[in-house]
Each structure stands twice: as structure tokens, then as C-alpha cells.
Scaffold this motif. Sequence first.
Motif, mmCIF file in Angstrom:
data_model
loop_
_atom_site.group_PDB
_atom_site.id
_atom_site.type_symbol
_atom_site.label_atom_id
_atom_site.label_comp_id
_atom_site.label_asym_id
_atom_site.label_seq_id
_atom_site.Cartn_x
_atom_site.Cartn_y
_atom_site.Cartn_z
ATOM 1 N N GLY A 271 15.276 10.558 -2.430
ATOM 2 C CA GLY A 271 16.247 11.402 -1.749
ATOM 3 C C GLY A 271 16.928 12.439 -2.629
ATOM 4 N N LYS A 272 18.119 12.836 -2.180
ATOM 5 C CA LYS A 272 18.820 13.977 -2.795
ATOM 6 C C LYS A 272 19.306 13.650 -4.196
ATOM 7 C CE LYS A 272 18.361 16.832 0.607
ATOM 8 N NZ LYS A 272 16.896 16.585 0.698
ATOM 9 N N LEU A 273 19.255 14.653 -5.050
ATOM 10 C CA LEU A 273 19.488 14.385 -6.464
ATOM 11 C C LEU A 273 20.563 15.247 -7.078
ATOM 12 C CD1 LEU A 273 15.820 14.384 -7.610
ATOM 13 C CD2 LEU A 273 17.408 12.517 -7.877
ATOM 14 N N ASN A 274 21.238 16.077 -6.244
ATOM 15 C CA ASN A 274 22.118 17.104 -6.819
ATOM 16 C C ASN A 274 23.076 16.567 -7.877
ATOM 17 O OD1 ASN A 274 20.775 18.458 -4.937
ATOM 18 N ND2 ASN A 274 22.508 18.901 -3.589
ATOM 19 N N GLU A 275 23.809 15.473 -7.496
ATOM 20 C CA GLU A 275 24.826 14.979 -8.434
ATOM 21 C C GLU A 275 24.197 14.334 -9.671
ATOM 22 O OE1 GLU A 275 27.694 12.441 -6.438
ATOM 23 O OE2 GLU A 275 27.903 14.005 -4.909
ATOM 24 N N THR B 49 5.945 7.023 6.399
ATOM 25 C CA THR B 49 7.294 6.445 6.509
ATOM 26 C C THR B 49 8.313 7.554 6.771
ATOM 27 O OG1 THR B 49 7.997 6.790 4.216
ATOM 28 C CG2 THR B 49 6.701 4.807 4.653
ATOM 29 N N GLU B 50 9.586 7.111 6.954
ATOM 30 C CA GLU B 50 10.690 8.082 7.057
ATOM 31 C C GLU B 50 11.382 8.220 5.702
ATOM 32 O OE1 GLU B 50 12.167 9.097 10.579
ATOM 33 O OE2 GLU B 50 9.979 8.919 10.595
ATOM 34 N N ASP B 51 10.880 7.534 4.686
ATOM 35 C CA ASP B 51 11.574 7.457 3.393
ATOM 36 C C ASP B 51 11.524 8.787 2.653
ATOM 37 O OD1 ASP B 51 11.531 4.858 4.223
ATOM 38 O OD2 ASP B 51 10.403 4.078 2.499
ATOM 39 N N GLU B 52 12.702 9.184 2.160
ATOM 40 C CA GLU B 52 12.773 10.434 1.379
ATOM 41 C C GLU B 52 12.550 10.127 -0.085
ATOM 42 O OE1 GLU B 52 16.288 12.631 2.019
ATOM 43 O OE2 GLU B 52 15.829 12.972 4.128
ATOM 44 N N ARG B 53 11.694 10.916 -0.692
ATOM 45 C CA ARG B 53 11.392 10.731 -2.117
ATOM 46 C C ARG B 53 11.576 12.058 -2.823
ATOM 47 N NH1 ARG B 53 11.444 6.117 -1.035
ATOM 48 N NH2 ARG B 53 9.880 4.510 -1.457
ATOM 49 N N ILE C 284 0.840 -1.204 0.000
ATOM 50 C CA ILE C 284 0.000 0.000 0.000
ATOM 51 C C ILE C 284 0.874 1.253 0.000
ATOM 52 C CG2 ILE C 284 -1.519 1.383 1.503
ATOM 53 C CD1 ILE C 284 -3.074 -0.803 0.139
ATOM 54 N N THR C 285 1.889 1.262 0.886
ATOM 55 C CA THR C 285 2.687 2.480 1.017
ATOM 56 C C THR C 285 3.716 2.603 -0.105
ATOM 57 O OG1 THR C 285 2.463 2.266 3.392
ATOM 58 C CG2 THR C 285 4.123 3.793 2.619
#
Length: 241
Positions: A178-182, A209-213, A54-55
Amino acid sequence: MKEYNLEGFERGLFELGIKLSEEQKTQFLQYYELLVEWNSFMNLTAITEFDQVITKHFLDSLSLVKVCDVAQAGRILDVGTGAGFPGIPLKIAFPEVEVVLLDSLNKRVKFLNEVIGQLGLSKITAVHGRAENFARQKDYREQFDLVVSRAVANLSSLSEYCLPYVKVGGRFVSYKSGKLNEELAAAQKAIHVLGGEAKEPVYFQLTGTEDERSFVCIEKGKATPKKYPRKAGTPAKEPIQ
Ligand SMILES: C[S@@+](CC[C@H](N)C(=O)[O-])C[C@H]1O[C@@H](n2cnc3c(N)ncnc32)[C@H](O)[C@@H]1O
């Protein structure tokens, strides 16, 4: 059908501002059951526990509403859809859009056709092929208002897979974590050469969740030069730099 606790799903949908009918909720449950059934004899997903699906599959796919008015999106292509993410959740929640699912593994396309048939979905097709090859066909090249893709390739290779399908004036949205800079910096040349322009990434936490998207939205202002995509395999082996 088994009884499921839908509290987490309903909370997530509420946070995303998505309202589903009972019929749409049943379609999500049917999709879940088919996913688990077929996963017992083919590799579709590592995640099978109900709340996790679901998540991490359904709500994650639907998070696109954070950056797009999906109901108004028109014709959508999901490149490297696998077991149907994000294309099938988007189709169930927004039945008015037209969706094409593309994957290079035929057994996954068979699964997708089973899901489409069993759920009674319309204005959706699943096609078997590589992104690099379909983009040369007239009825695919620059024929989509919105192209989406999750967990398929780095942004440079992915832009070469996806941007050729986007109409001038349309968008490609890449689901990322998460982070995408590079990754974004490494893809800027490819995006530009292919006729696109990347907007600032949108960062968020996956609901519950704690997940970064993150999402990268790439707007297409110019036609993609005819030489792209290069032949199958080249965008992954030698990303445009
Ligand atoms: C890791 S899976 C991700 C599936 C799904 N998008 C998801 O997020 O669960 C990557 C999928 O992309 C497909 N794929 C990889 N390269 C492709 C290409 N060049 N053209 C079409 N499909 C491709 C694979 O067959 C696989 O099903």
C-alpha cells in the motif's frame, strides 16, 4: 506428489509475463510441500492453504518483474528471507541469476538448505547471520547488483541493512504494502546518507486479490560510508533520521 489445480498460478504468471517449464512448476510444488511439512514443526509461515501460498508468497515474490529485468539482474541478495521469500521463487523462475539468502534465524536457514537440496537448485546459498554483521565482510559489502527484502523492517532501518551490500550502480528494491508516503519521507535522510536515491514508488494490485502492494526502488550512486551499518540492533532501535 498430490494433484494441484494450477489455474490461478498460471493466470498470475501470464499476467506477469513469466513462462515456466514443467520442471519449474514441479519445483514450485515441491517447495510448497516442504513449506507445509516443515511448518508443522517450526514457525515458517501463517499462510499454508495452497491458493493463498501461490498468490501471497509465490506470485507476490515474482511481482518484482514489474520493476526489474530479473533474468538480467546478476547477483541478488535477499535480506531477511525467512522461509525464502522472495529469493526462492525468483531463483526457480529465473535460474540464470545467482542468489544469496540471508536470515538471522538458523532454523529457517536449515529449512532453506533442505529446499535448495531437494529442488536441485544451483548458484544459490543460504547464510545465517544478521544483515548488520555480514555487510562488514569483504565478499558481501558492495558485491550485489540487486538487493531485495520483504516484510523485514521500516524503510529507514531496512536501507541501513540493505544498501551497504549494493554495488555502486546497483539497486535495492523493497517490497511494501500500500501507500508509502510517510514511510518514504521518514527514510529519505537514511537513503541519502547511505549513498542511495529513491525513485517514485510503484503501486499495484496483487494479482487475483484486492491487496495493494508497492515497490520502492533505490538506486545506489555513491559508496556507503564505512560507519554503516551500525552495530547489530542499532538500525532498528535508532533509525537514521
Ligand atoms: C516477517 S519475516 C519475513 C520473511 C520473508 N522475507 C517473507 O516476506 O516472508 C522477517 C525475517 O527477517 C529476519 N530478520 C529480521 N531482522 C534481521 C536482520 N537484522 N538480519 C537478518 N535477518 C533478519 C527474521 O529472522 C525473519 O525471518
